[in-house]
Scaffold this motif. Sequence first.
Motif, PDB file in Angstrom:
ATOM      1  N   TRP A 175     -46.640  17.332 -39.209  1.00 34.72           N
ATOM      2  CA  TRP A 175     -46.375  17.551 -37.787  1.00 34.72           C
ATOM      3  C   TRP A 175     -47.339  16.739 -36.950  1.00 34.72           C
ATOM      4  O   TRP A 175     -48.483  16.501 -37.360  1.00 34.72           O
ATOM      5  CB  TRP A 175     -46.528  19.047 -37.439  1.00 34.72           C
ATOM      6  N   VAL A 176     -46.880  16.336 -35.775  1.00 36.73           N
ATOM      7  CA  VAL A 176     -47.760  15.657 -34.820  1.00 36.73           C
ATOM      8  C   VAL A 176     -47.616  16.345 -33.465  1.00 36.73           C
ATOM      9  O   VAL A 176     -46.515  16.711 -33.043  1.00 36.73           O
ATOM     10  CB  VAL A 176     -47.447  14.150 -34.718  1.00 36.73           C
ATOM     11  N   PHE A 177     -48.757  16.507 -32.784  1.00 43.86           N
ATOM     12  CA  PHE A 177     -48.813  17.315 -31.571  1.00 43.86           C
ATOM     13  C   PHE A 177     -49.584  16.617 -30.459  1.00 43.86           C
ATOM     14  O   PHE A 177     -50.474  15.798 -30.705  1.00 43.86           O
ATOM     15  CB  PHE A 177     -49.540  18.642 -31.835  1.00 43.86           C
ATOM     16  N   THR A 178     -49.271  17.017 -29.247  1.00 44.71           N
ATOM     17  CA  THR A 178     -50.154  16.945 -28.090  1.00 44.71           C
ATOM     18  C   THR A 178     -50.324  18.396 -27.641  1.00 44.71           C
ATOM     19  O   THR A 178     -49.584  19.278 -28.106  1.00 44.71           O
ATOM     20  CB  THR A 178     -49.540  16.110 -26.953  1.00 44.71           C
ATOM     21  N   PRO A 179     -51.252  18.699 -26.754  1.00 46.04           N
ATOM     22  CA  PRO A 179     -51.361  20.097 -26.303  1.00 46.04           C
ATOM     23  C   PRO A 179     -50.052  20.646 -25.727  1.00 46.04           C
ATOM     24  O   PRO A 179     -49.666  21.789 -26.027  1.00 46.04           O
ATOM     25  CB  PRO A 179     -52.469  20.028 -25.244  1.00 46.04           C
ATOM     26  N   ARG A 180     -49.346  19.854 -24.936  1.00 50.71           N
ATOM     27  CA  ARG A 180     -48.107  20.350 -24.341  1.00 50.71           C
ATOM     28  C   ARG A 180     -47.003  20.527 -25.387  1.00 50.71           C
ATOM     29  O   ARG A 180     -46.229  21.482 -25.326  1.00 50.71           O
ATOM     30  CB  ARG A 180     -47.639  19.407 -23.227  1.00 50.71           C
ATOM     31  N   SER A 181     -46.906  19.621 -26.344  1.00 49.94           N
ATOM     32  CA  SER A 181     -45.872  19.791 -27.372  1.00 49.94           C
ATOM     33  C   SER A 181     -46.182  20.992 -28.261  1.00 49.94           C
ATOM     34  O   SER A 181     -45.274  21.666 -28.747  1.00 49.94           O
ATOM     35  CB  SER A 181     -45.728  18.516 -28.213  1.00 49.94           C
ATOM     36  N   MET A 182     -47.476  21.276 -28.460  1.00 54.14           N
ATOM     37  CA  MET A 182     -47.853  22.478 -29.198  1.00 54.14           C
ATOM     38  C   MET A 182     -47.368  23.725 -28.469  1.00 54.14           C
ATOM     39  O   MET A 182     -46.813  24.643 -29.089  1.00 54.14           O
ATOM     40  CB  MET A 182     -49.367  22.520 -29.382  1.00 54.14           C
ATOM     41  N   LEU A 183     -47.554  23.772 -27.160  1.00 54.78           N
ATOM     42  CA  LEU A 183     -47.103  24.931 -26.391  1.00 54.78           C
ATOM     43  C   LEU A 183     -45.584  25.085 -26.485  1.00 54.78           C
ATOM     44  O   LEU A 183     -45.076  26.204 -26.580  1.00 54.78           O
ATOM     45  CB  LEU A 183     -47.544  24.788 -24.938  1.00 54.78           C
ATOM     46  N   GLU A 184     -44.852  23.988 -26.478  1.00 56.29           N
ATOM     47  CA  GLU A 184     -43.398  24.053 -26.610  1.00 56.29           C
ATOM     48  C   GLU A 184     -42.996  24.618 -27.974  1.00 56.29           C
ATOM     49  O   GLU A 184     -42.061  25.418 -28.066  1.00 56.29           O
ATOM     50  CB  GLU A 184     -42.804  22.659 -26.412  1.00 56.29           C
ATOM     51  N   ALA A 185     -43.701  24.217 -29.026  1.00 56.16           N
ATOM     52  CA  ALA A 185     -43.413  24.751 -30.358  1.00 56.16           C
ATOM     53  C   ALA A 185     -43.704  26.248 -30.419  1.00 56.16           C
ATOM     54  O   ALA A 185     -42.927  27.027 -30.981  1.00 56.16           O
ATOM     55  CB  ALA A 185     -44.232  24.007 -31.412  1.00 56.16           C
ATOM     56  N   LEU A 186     -44.818  26.660 -29.822  1.00 54.82           N
ATOM     57  CA  LEU A 186     -45.175  28.074 -29.817  1.00 54.82           C
ATOM     58  C   LEU A 186     -44.192  28.895 -28.992  1.00 54.82           C
ATOM     59  O   LEU A 186     -43.906  30.055 -29.322  1.00 54.82           O
ATOM     60  CB  LEU A 186     -46.589  28.254 -29.279  1.00 54.82           C
ATOM     61  N   ASP A 187     -43.666  28.306 -27.930  1.00 56.12           N
ATOM     62  CA  ASP A 187     -42.670  29.003 -27.125  1.00 56.12           C
ATOM     63  C   ASP A 187     -41.432  29.311 -27.959  1.00 56.12           C
ATOM     64  O   ASP A 187     -40.874  30.413 -27.885  1.00 56.12           O
ATOM     65  CB  ASP A 187     -42.299  28.163 -25.907  1.00 56.12           C
ATOM     66  N   LEU A 188     -40.997  28.355 -28.776  1.00 57.32           N
ATOM     67  CA  LEU A 188     -39.847  28.614 -29.650  1.00 57.32           C
ATOM     68  C   LEU A 188     -40.183  29.675 -30.692  1.00 57.32           C
ATOM     69  O   LEU A 188     -39.359  30.556 -30.980  1.00 57.32           O
ATOM     70  CB  LEU A 188     -39.409  27.315 -30.332  1.00 57.32           C
ATOM     71  N   LEU A 189     -41.381  29.608 -31.255  1.00 57.51           N
ATOM     72  CA  LEU A 189     -41.819  30.627 -32.213  1.00 57.51           C
ATOM     73  C   LEU A 189     -41.722  32.017 -31.591  1.00 57.51           C
ATOM     74  O   LEU A 189     -41.267  32.975 -32.231  1.00 57.51           O
ATOM     75  CB  LEU A 189     -43.258  30.344 -32.646  1.00 57.51           C
ATOM     76  N   PHE A 208     -47.745  36.730 -31.567  1.00 57.86           N
ATOM     77  CA  PHE A 208     -48.916  36.119 -30.959  1.00 57.86           C
ATOM     78  C   PHE A 208     -48.714  35.932 -29.460  1.00 57.86           C
ATOM     79  O   PHE A 208     -47.587  35.726 -28.986  1.00 57.86           O
ATOM     80  CB  PHE A 208     -49.187  34.730 -31.555  1.00 57.86           C
ATOM     81  N   GLU A 209     -49.837  35.968 -28.736  1.00 58.15           N
ATOM     82  CA  GLU A 209     -49.915  35.420 -27.394  1.00 58.15           C
ATOM     83  C   GLU A 209     -50.981  34.341 -27.416  1.00 58.15           C
ATOM     84  O   GLU A 209     -51.784  34.268 -28.351  1.00 58.15           O
ATOM     85  CB  GLU A 209     -50.261  36.507 -26.364  1.00 58.15           C
ATOM     86  N   VAL A 210     -51.009  33.489 -26.413  1.00 58.15           N
ATOM     87  CA  VAL A 210     -51.975  32.394 -26.372  1.00 58.15           C
ATOM     88  C   VAL A 210     -53.269  32.891 -25.730  1.00 58.15           C
ATOM     89  O   VAL A 210     -53.276  33.285 -24.562  1.00 58.15           O
ATOM     90  CB  VAL A 210     -51.428  31.192 -25.584  1.00 58.15           C
ATOM     91  N   ALA A 211     -54.344  32.874 -26.507  1.00 58.32           N
ATOM     92  CA  ALA A 211     -55.649  33.246 -25.966  1.00 58.32           C
ATOM     93  C   ALA A 211     -56.342  32.048 -25.331  1.00 58.32           C
ATOM     94  O   ALA A 211     -57.093  32.194 -24.367  1.00 58.32           O
ATOM     95  CB  ALA A 211     -56.532  33.830 -27.072  1.00 58.32           C
ATOM     96  N   ASN A 212     -56.066  30.849 -25.855  1.00 58.92           N
ATOM     97  CA  ASN A 212     -56.678  29.632 -25.305  1.00 58.92           C
ATOM     98  C   ASN A 212     -55.929  28.422 -25.846  1.00 58.92           C
ATOM     99  O   ASN A 212     -55.546  28.405 -27.025  1.00 58.92           O
ATOM    100  CB  ASN A 212     -58.152  29.545 -25.689  1.00 58.92           C
ATOM    101  N   LEU A 213     -55.699  27.456 -25.001  1.00 58.18           N
ATOM    102  CA  LEU A 213     -55.145  26.169 -25.413  1.00 58.18           C
ATOM    103  C   LEU A 213     -55.719  25.134 -24.466  1.00 58.18           C
ATOM    104  O   LEU A 213     -55.442  25.157 -23.273  1.00 58.18           O
ATOM    105  CB  LEU A 213     -53.616  26.170 -25.358  1.00 58.18           C
ATOM    106  N   THR A 214     -56.550  24.255 -24.999  1.00 56.79           N
ATOM    107  CA  THR A 214     -57.270  23.304 -24.161  1.00 56.79           C
ATOM    108  C   THR A 214     -56.571  21.955 -24.136  1.00 56.79           C
ATOM    109  O   THR A 214     -55.847  21.593 -25.070  1.00 56.79           O
ATOM    110  CB  THR A 214     -58.709  23.090 -24.665  1.00 56.79           C
ATOM    111  N   ALA A 215     -56.800  21.210 -23.083  1.00 56.76           N
ATOM    112  CA  ALA A 215     -56.453  19.793 -23.092  1.00 56.76           C
ATOM    113  C   ALA A 215     -57.438  19.066 -23.997  1.00 56.76           C
ATOM    114  O   ALA A 215     -58.549  19.538 -24.234  1.00 56.76           O
ATOM    115  CB  ALA A 215     -56.509  19.234 -21.673  1.00 56.76           C
ATOM    116  N   THR A 216     -57.023  17.918 -24.510  1.00 58.68           N
ATOM    117  CA  THR A 216     -57.924  17.120 -25.331  1.00 58.68           C
ATOM    118  C   THR A 216     -59.031  16.546 -24.444  1.00 58.68           C
ATOM    119  O   THR A 216     -58.745  15.866 -23.457  1.00 58.68           O
ATOM    120  CB  THR A 216     -57.156  15.976 -26.016  1.00 58.68           C
TER     121      THR A 216
END
Length: 315
Positions: free
Chosen positions: A201-215, A223-231
Amino acid sequence: MDRRLILDLIDPARQRGLEIGALDRPVVSRTMGDIGYVDRASRAELLEWYADPAHPIDRAVLVEIDHVWGTETLLEAVGGQRAYDYVIASHVIEHVPDMFGWLTEIAAVLRDGGLGLFIVPDKRFTFDWPRPVSTRGEFVDAHLRGLRRPDIRQIFNHTYETRPEGAPERDDGALTEYARGCVALCRQADAEKTYIDAHCWVFTPRSMLEALDLLSRLDLAPFEVANLTATPPGDAEFLLALRRLPDEMDAATRRARFKASAATLDLPEEEPVAGAPEAVAAARIALARAAAIENSTIWRATAPLRRLIGMLRGR
């Protein structure tokens, strides 16, 4: 990314944790608290795997593996105990063949409120830079097939589409030969049912959030998101922290909690990045230097910049 950011979110001296794929650089050492180490093979097998001196692994300090997570679930591997306050995985999530199933298995060992803590490479600033981000359909496909080792698509994409820093551009003939070699590797892996390590898999922070939204929409992992930082500027990885929700919470409430947690994030827009990571990094360093002059007292925020500049000066 400064790994101490993870330590700010947990209390190793008072909590019980697992670390996946720690190899020779665990975030939490045994002297810090009750930690168990998980990997896909025993220490002896890993030592054999990393016998090649080309691997940047210090074999002498490779951690002793407490739980082998292979064909069985993580809950089975740790003895059926949902008894952990946190699970750490640094540069692991991109390697797992079924990300949705992997996160579900991590949730199964966490206590209510426990944290899954992940350091994730941002594909824009690694050898994955030529690749498109992973798509929702790819996550679903891997999950429905229950992949436990990288499949042909994942192996081929990793070997053919990545470009290491400083690697020369292949001419047409060399690229044709390389493509054939990649397919030959895939055929061999498929025929022998061998495990070929790959960035599945390959990610950016925003694409990670999109994947988690589908999950979350599929209600696969509580799960809920406790933290997701920009690079951070001058860096190539970002932090993801997921908080385990209680089993007794119904699906609609879990979804609402995820949406509310995602809404609190302040991720910047991500401009498409073209070019090798070293060129992109140089541009980002220049911008970060200007910001550092204006915000020189913010020590933690500028730590990745200082580290990278120090490395460049040492060349």
